[in-house]
Motif scaffolding. Sequence first.
Motif, PDB file in Angstrom:
ATOM      1  N   GLU A 277     -23.548  78.368  63.062  1.00 60.97           N
ATOM      2  CA  GLU A 277     -22.409  78.889  62.313  1.00 60.97           C
ATOM      3  C   GLU A 277     -21.892  80.180  62.945  1.00 60.97           C
ATOM      4  OE1 GLU A 277     -21.280  80.364  57.762  1.00 60.97           O
ATOM      5  OE2 GLU A 277     -23.263  79.508  58.204  1.00 60.97           O
ATOM      6  N   ARG A 278     -22.801  81.025  63.389  1.00 60.23           N
ATOM      7  CA  ARG A 278     -22.390  82.303  63.974  1.00 60.23           C
ATOM      8  C   ARG A 278     -21.593  82.101  65.268  1.00 60.23           C
ATOM      9  NH1 ARG A 278     -28.058  85.776  63.459  1.00 60.23           N
ATOM     10  NH2 ARG A 278     -28.435  85.370  61.232  1.00 60.23           N
ATOM     11  N   VAL A 279     -22.112  81.229  66.139  1.00 56.44           N
ATOM     12  CA  VAL A 279     -21.443  81.007  67.418  1.00 56.44           C
ATOM     13  C   VAL A 279     -20.095  80.316  67.211  1.00 56.44           C
ATOM     14  CG1 VAL A 279     -21.592  79.836  69.649  1.00 56.44           C
ATOM     15  CG2 VAL A 279     -23.601  80.998  68.715  1.00 56.44           C
ATOM     16  N   SER A 280     -20.057  79.371  66.259  1.00 57.06           N
ATOM     17  CA  SER A 280     -18.795  78.686  65.974  1.00 57.06           C
ATOM     18  C   SER A 280     -17.734  79.674  65.516  1.00 57.06           C
ATOM     19  CB  SER A 280     -19.004  77.615  64.892  1.00 57.06           C
ATOM     20  OG  SER A 280     -19.853  76.593  65.376  1.00 57.06           O
ATOM     21  N   LYS A 281     -18.151  80.677  64.771  1.00 53.29           N
ATOM     22  CA  LYS A 281     -17.208  81.665  64.258  1.00 53.29           C
ATOM     23  C   LYS A 281     -16.614  82.501  65.384  1.00 53.29           C
ATOM     24  CE  LYS A 281     -16.715  85.367  60.856  1.00 53.29           C
ATOM     25  NZ  LYS A 281     -17.400  86.161  59.797  1.00 53.29           N
ATOM     26  N   ILE A 282     -17.466  82.965  66.312  1.00 52.48           N
ATOM     27  CA  ILE A 282     -16.914  83.804  67.383  1.00 52.48           C
ATOM     28  C   ILE A 282     -16.068  82.971  68.352  1.00 52.48           C
ATOM     29  CG2 ILE A 282     -18.716  85.548  67.200  1.00 52.48           C
ATOM     30  CD1 ILE A 282     -19.995  84.411  69.728  1.00 52.48           C
ATOM     31  N   LEU A 283     -16.429  81.699  68.534  1.00 54.44           N
ATOM     32  CA  LEU A 283     -15.610  80.843  69.394  1.00 54.44           C
ATOM     33  C   LEU A 283     -14.232  80.606  68.787  1.00 54.44           C
ATOM     34  CD1 LEU A 283     -18.194  78.182  70.617  1.00 54.44           C
ATOM     35  CD2 LEU A 283     -17.113  79.985  71.976  1.00 54.44           C
ATOM     36  N   LYS A 284     -14.181  80.588  67.472  1.00 59.31           N
ATOM     37  CA  LYS A 284     -12.909  80.385  66.774  1.00 59.31           C
ATOM     38  C   LYS A 284     -11.932  81.512  67.086  1.00 59.31           C
ATOM     39  CE  LYS A 284     -10.937  79.926  62.122  1.00 59.31           C
ATOM     40  NZ  LYS A 284     -11.251  79.872  60.665  1.00 59.31           N
ATOM     41  N   PHE A 285     -12.462  82.710  67.250  1.00 56.82           N
ATOM     42  CA  PHE A 285     -11.593  83.868  67.474  1.00 56.82           C
ATOM     43  C   PHE A 285     -11.482  84.261  68.951  1.00 56.82           C
ATOM     44  CE2 PHE A 285     -12.930  84.303  63.030  1.00 56.82           C
ATOM     45  CZ  PHE A 285     -11.694  84.490  62.416  1.00 56.82           C
ATOM     46  N   ALA A 286     -12.208  83.561  69.797  1.00 55.70           N
ATOM     47  CA  ALA A 286     -12.168  83.881  71.230  1.00 55.70           C
ATOM     48  C   ALA A 286     -10.994  83.180  71.900  1.00 55.70           C
ATOM     49  CB  ALA A 286     -13.473  83.456  71.898  1.00 55.70           C
ATOM     50  N   ARG A 287     -10.432  83.835  72.874  1.00 56.53           N
ATOM     51  CA  ARG A 287      -9.395  83.188  73.670  1.00 56.53           C
ATOM     52  C   ARG A 287     -10.045  82.129  74.572  1.00 56.53           C
ATOM     53  NH1 ARG A 287      -5.557  87.298  76.746  1.00 56.53           N
ATOM     54  NH2 ARG A 287      -7.537  88.144  77.485  1.00 56.53           N
ATOM     55  N   GLY A 288      -9.353  81.035  74.789  1.00 51.86           N
ATOM     56  CA  GLY A 288      -9.862  80.005  75.686  1.00 51.86           C
ATOM     57  C   GLY A 288      -9.865  80.492  77.129  1.00 51.86           C
ATOM     58  N   ASN A 289     -10.691  79.863  77.961  1.00 50.53           N
ATOM     59  CA  ASN A 289     -10.706  80.218  79.369  1.00 50.53           C
ATOM     60  C   ASN A 289      -9.342  79.938  79.987  1.00 50.53           C
ATOM     61  OD1 ASN A 289     -13.428  80.873  79.265  1.00 50.53           O
ATOM     62  ND2 ASN A 289     -14.090  78.821  79.856  1.00 50.53           N
ATOM     63  N   ALA A 290      -8.875  80.846  80.810  1.00 48.88           N
ATOM     64  CA  ALA A 290      -7.648  80.597  81.554  1.00 48.88           C
ATOM     65  C   ALA A 290      -7.907  79.472  82.545  1.00 48.88           C
ATOM     66  CB  ALA A 290      -7.202  81.863  82.283  1.00 48.88           C
ATOM     67  N   GLY A 291      -6.946  78.584  82.683  1.00 44.50           N
ATOM     68  CA  GLY A 291      -7.105  77.462  83.602  1.00 44.50           C
ATOM     69  C   GLY A 291      -5.867  77.281  84.443  1.00 44.50           C
ATOM     70  N   ILE A 292      -5.942  76.369  85.372  1.00 44.11           N
ATOM     71  CA  ILE A 292      -4.792  76.090  86.221  1.00 44.11           C
ATOM     72  C   ILE A 292      -3.874  75.126  85.495  1.00 44.11           C
ATOM     73  CG2 ILE A 292      -4.032  74.953  88.336  1.00 44.11           C
ATOM     74  CD1 ILE A 292      -6.416  76.105  89.746  1.00 44.11           C
ATOM     75  N   ASN A 293      -2.696  75.616  85.172  1.00 44.50           N
ATOM     76  CA  ASN A 293      -1.651  74.786  84.574  1.00 44.50           C
ATOM     77  C   ASN A 293      -0.773  74.274  85.707  1.00 44.50           C
ATOM     78  OD1 ASN A 293       0.611  73.722  83.366  1.00 44.50           O
ATOM     79  ND2 ASN A 293       0.993  75.450  82.004  1.00 44.50           N
ATOM     80  N   PRO A 294      -0.662  72.956  85.886  1.00 46.30           N
ATOM     81  CA  PRO A 294       0.139  72.445  87.016  1.00 46.30           C
ATOM     82  C   PRO A 294       1.523  73.067  87.089  1.00 46.30           C
ATOM     83  CG  PRO A 294      -1.021  70.645  85.949  1.00 46.30           C
ATOM     84  CD  PRO A 294      -1.242  71.869  85.095  1.00 46.30           C
ATOM     85  N   GLY A 295       2.119  73.394  85.946  1.00 45.72           N
ATOM     86  CA  GLY A 295       3.433  73.990  85.957  1.00 45.72           C
ATOM     87  C   GLY A 295       3.471  75.353  86.597  1.00 45.72           C
ATOM     88  N   GLU A 296       2.333  76.062  86.568  1.00 42.14           N
ATOM     89  CA  GLU A 296       2.283  77.401  87.141  1.00 42.14           C
ATOM     90  C   GLU A 296       2.489  77.378  88.651  1.00 42.14           C
ATOM     91  OE1 GLU A 296      -1.458  79.000  86.087  1.00 42.14           O
ATOM     92  OE2 GLU A 296      -0.930  79.423  84.022  1.00 42.14           O
ATOM     93  N   TRP A 297       2.198  76.248  89.256  1.00 37.71           N
ATOM     94  CA  TRP A 297       2.323  76.163  90.706  1.00 37.71           C
ATOM     95  C   TRP A 297       3.750  75.851  91.122  1.00 37.71           C
ATOM     96  CZ3 TRP A 297      -1.938  77.674  93.229  1.00 37.71           C
ATOM     97  CH2 TRP A 297      -3.117  77.687  92.525  1.00 37.71           C
ATOM     98  N   LEU A 298       4.595  75.524  90.137  1.00 38.36           N
ATOM     99  CA  LEU A 298       5.966  75.167  90.451  1.00 38.36           C
ATOM    100  C   LEU A 298       6.939  76.285  90.114  1.00 38.36           C
ATOM    101  CD1 LEU A 298       6.002  71.523  89.057  1.00 38.36           C
ATOM    102  CD2 LEU A 298       5.834  72.214  91.434  1.00 38.36           C
ATOM    103  N   ASP A 299       6.703  77.004  89.047  1.00 40.09           N
ATOM    104  CA  ASP A 299       7.627  78.024  88.580  1.00 40.09           C
ATOM    105  C   ASP A 299       6.853  79.309  88.308  1.00 40.09           C
ATOM    106  OD1 ASP A 299      10.042  76.324  88.325  1.00 40.09           O
ATOM    107  OD2 ASP A 299       8.793  75.270  86.880  1.00 40.09           O
ATOM    108  N   PRO A 300       7.537  80.455  88.268  1.00 35.99           N
ATOM    109  CA  PRO A 300       6.856  81.724  87.988  1.00 35.99           C
ATOM    110  C   PRO A 300       6.358  81.776  86.571  1.00 35.99           C
ATOM    111  CG  PRO A 300       9.235  82.031  88.066  1.00 35.99           C
ATOM    112  CD  PRO A 300       8.977  80.630  88.499  1.00 35.99           C
TER     113      PRO A 300
END
Length: 300
Positions: A277-300
């Motif tokens: 329960e404790r870990v689920s709670k902090i994950l709920k409020f944590a930002r997700g890992n930044a990842g490579i969005n295919p669109g980022e490679w095409l436009d600024p």
Amino acid sequence: MSFLEGRVAIVTGGGRGVGRTYALKLAEHGAKVVVNDLGGDAAGGGSDDLTPAQEVVNEIKAMGGEAVVNGGDVSSWDNAREMVAQAVETFGRLDILINNAGILRDRMLVNMTEEEWDIVVKVHLKGTFAPTHHAANYWRTESKAGRQPDARVINTTSHSALFANIGQANYAAAKGGIASFSQVAARELQRIGVTVNAIAPRAETRMTAGLREWTPEQLERRDPEWIAGFVAWLASAEASHVSGRVFEVWGYGITVAESWQHGPSCEASKDPSVLGERVSKILKFARGNAGINPGEWLDP
């Protein structure tokens, strides 16, 4: 010419791609350059052909600059030491080290061989550490002699490392190591007048050729010269206050990567049954890992 006048630089992997552009840009603004390149293919194979590096040296000399070829393997301890010594013996000093040399052996990790892992980590990670080690010892000696350096180390990380690109476990691990190495080295070397930064470049080179179709506008923004301009600035006296940072760089702009940050936390426990329960709670409020969005490679 005065922007980097009197400064001496080493550019590893300087015979092709972004490294070639770095070497030419530094020379354009007055630096003397040691152009290091083995001349192999993008996977690190092929014979030791120094022609690409010699061609860059010839271009620099044709514009009235000074440059020499170095054909050493950056992941070789002795070759890295000799490269630093060559710069000092040829031009009387060393002010700038740009660790750019690299190879690719892309494969999903379940299919990756030990050799494919080892060679990529060796070229990128050891090939950054070894030249930096020997350059840092030269600068430390200078500092102890009362000649405080105003020196630069500029390393090359990658979006693959920062944002976890699949199919590149070896390359991402090595480039992630370079980002962390750069931050540690910046803290260790600041007292002797050395700044250390890393860049994650986005450019069209032989390593990226054919990955996707680009519009003329996109190709222009992926011209390595956009990155070379920033590298030349980082190498200059103006950038003496910038150290320990990782930058994303391409024709669309320059971004500071903000590294790992402390996120939400919870109380620890020796009893695993209460942690769900404790870990689920902090994950709920944590930002997700930044990842490579295919669109980022095409436009600024």
